[in-house]
Design an enzyme around this catalytic site. Sequence first.
Site, PDB file in Angstrom:
ATOM      1  N   HIS A  14      46.524  52.040  35.594  1.00 54.87           N
ATOM      2  CA  HIS A  14      46.873  50.802  36.326  1.00 54.87           C
ATOM      3  C   HIS A  14      46.505  50.978  37.796  1.00 54.87           C
ATOM      4  O   HIS A  14      47.207  51.647  38.539  1.00 54.87           O
ATOM      5  CB  HIS A  14      48.384  50.514  36.204  1.00 54.87           C
ATOM      6  N   HIS A  16      44.572  48.885  41.398  1.00 50.08           N
ATOM      7  CA  HIS A  16      43.928  47.734  42.044  1.00 50.08           C
ATOM      8  C   HIS A  16      42.819  48.264  42.934  1.00 50.08           C
ATOM      9  O   HIS A  16      43.089  48.987  43.895  1.00 50.08           O
ATOM     10  CB  HIS A  16      44.952  46.949  42.875  1.00 50.08           C
ATOM     11  N   LYS A 100      45.691  41.134  30.942  1.00 52.33           N
ATOM     12  CA  LYS A 100      46.875  41.300  31.777  1.00 52.33           C
ATOM     13  C   LYS A 100      47.631  39.986  31.838  1.00 52.33           C
ATOM     14  O   LYS A 100      47.060  38.942  32.192  1.00 52.33           O
ATOM     15  CB  LYS A 100      46.455  41.726  33.196  1.00 52.33           C
ATOM     16  N   HIS A 137      52.971  42.313  33.292  1.00 55.95           N
ATOM     17  CA  HIS A 137      53.807  42.392  34.495  1.00 55.95           C
ATOM     18  C   HIS A 137      55.140  41.786  34.086  1.00 55.95           C
ATOM     19  O   HIS A 137      55.268  40.564  33.979  1.00 55.95           O
ATOM     20  CB  HIS A 137      53.190  41.627  35.672  1.00 55.95           C
ATOM     21  N   ASP A 248      49.555  51.919  39.876  1.00 57.82           N
ATOM     22  CA  ASP A 248      49.676  50.614  40.541  1.00 57.82           C
ATOM     23  C   ASP A 248      49.364  50.739  42.033  1.00 57.82           C
ATOM     24  O   ASP A 248      49.933  50.007  42.856  1.00 57.82           O
ATOM     25  CB  ASP A 248      51.059  49.985  40.326  1.00 57.82           C
TER      26      ASP A 248
END
Length: 347
Positions: A14, A16, A100, A137, A248
């Site tokens: 996970h 970004h 997602k 999420h 994350d």
Amino acid sequence: MIQTLVLTRPDDFHVHLRDGVGLNALVPITAAQFERALVMPNLKPPVTTVAMAAAYRDRILAARAPGQSFSPLMTLYLTDRTPVDEVARVADADFVVGFKYYPAGATTNSDSGVTALANIYKVLEAMQKHGVVLCIHGEVTHAEVDVFDREARFVDDQLAQIVRDFPALKVVVEHITTTEAAQFVSAAGPNVAATITPQHLLYNRNAIFTGGIRPHFYCLPILKRESHRQSLMDVATSGSAKFFLGTDSAPHAKGTKENACGCAGCFTAHAAMELYAGAFDAVGALDKLDDFASRFGAAFYGLPRNTGTVTLKRESWTPPSEFAFGTDSVVALTVGQTLDWKLETAQ
Ligand code: DOR
Ligand code: ZN
């Protein structure tokens, strides 16, 4: 006392990586530690089709530093209008491994997210049939629900329903933060797993308010009280294959975090394995780190185990406070901290 840790090269399930000018700075940082990473699709506009994911993946590959062997694994962003046909295209594209699910309004760039679970039922049915993973999420978005209760409410209101109605669907509850989520995942079948971030293992919600407001500890789901942190530590170090690494790491430009209305996200990619090693070391569970970081996630996603290794040394060091992020900079979660583990080599 253990001084050196040699682990299988880990994967980050996970992360970004953003896009545009930021990408060139971020990809080499994640690739310095991880062999593969599951890349989140919450760009502007969101990555909603296999064609968009293929183009984004090419940009990520082009952003690697010379010699890096990093492989991005892509996800698509579910919307109320995701066509059922897209699921078969995902199943055929080996570089896209899941969808997602952002409840609309839950977090950064979730405006195009799903407004009601019923809107994605046909798509979930097709995902179950094709063995495509649903990454969630897990927070409700109602303004009247206390921000610290939004994950536990999601477990009751939506997660239980999804798992009941799609009993064979592969589900990853992303970045779990509560005892309730840890217990739900533990009790579910082997098709239900969870990722855990370093910040949720290392800190409780006091970290956000120590001596003043500390915006770099603000992420979503927000840090919870100490009893929840302990539940996460228990499951992460339990040896259960349902819990695996997902940082994350979510960079935001410095000025958007240190702001009257600061963005949610902790940047940890520069020291991810060091942070996890510190957390596992604190409870004498370094022997459990290899499975958590390098084996359980790959097994869940049906991927081969990496063949390379990383070596961490017990060494006190201070990471840089900031990293270049396009024309801006991103402040690391570790700002002002000394770490006890240092990544020496990754090959
Ligand atoms: O804190 C977060 N930041 N949580 C998310 O779910 C999204 C992420 C981001 O993209 O910045
Ligand atoms: Zn995220």
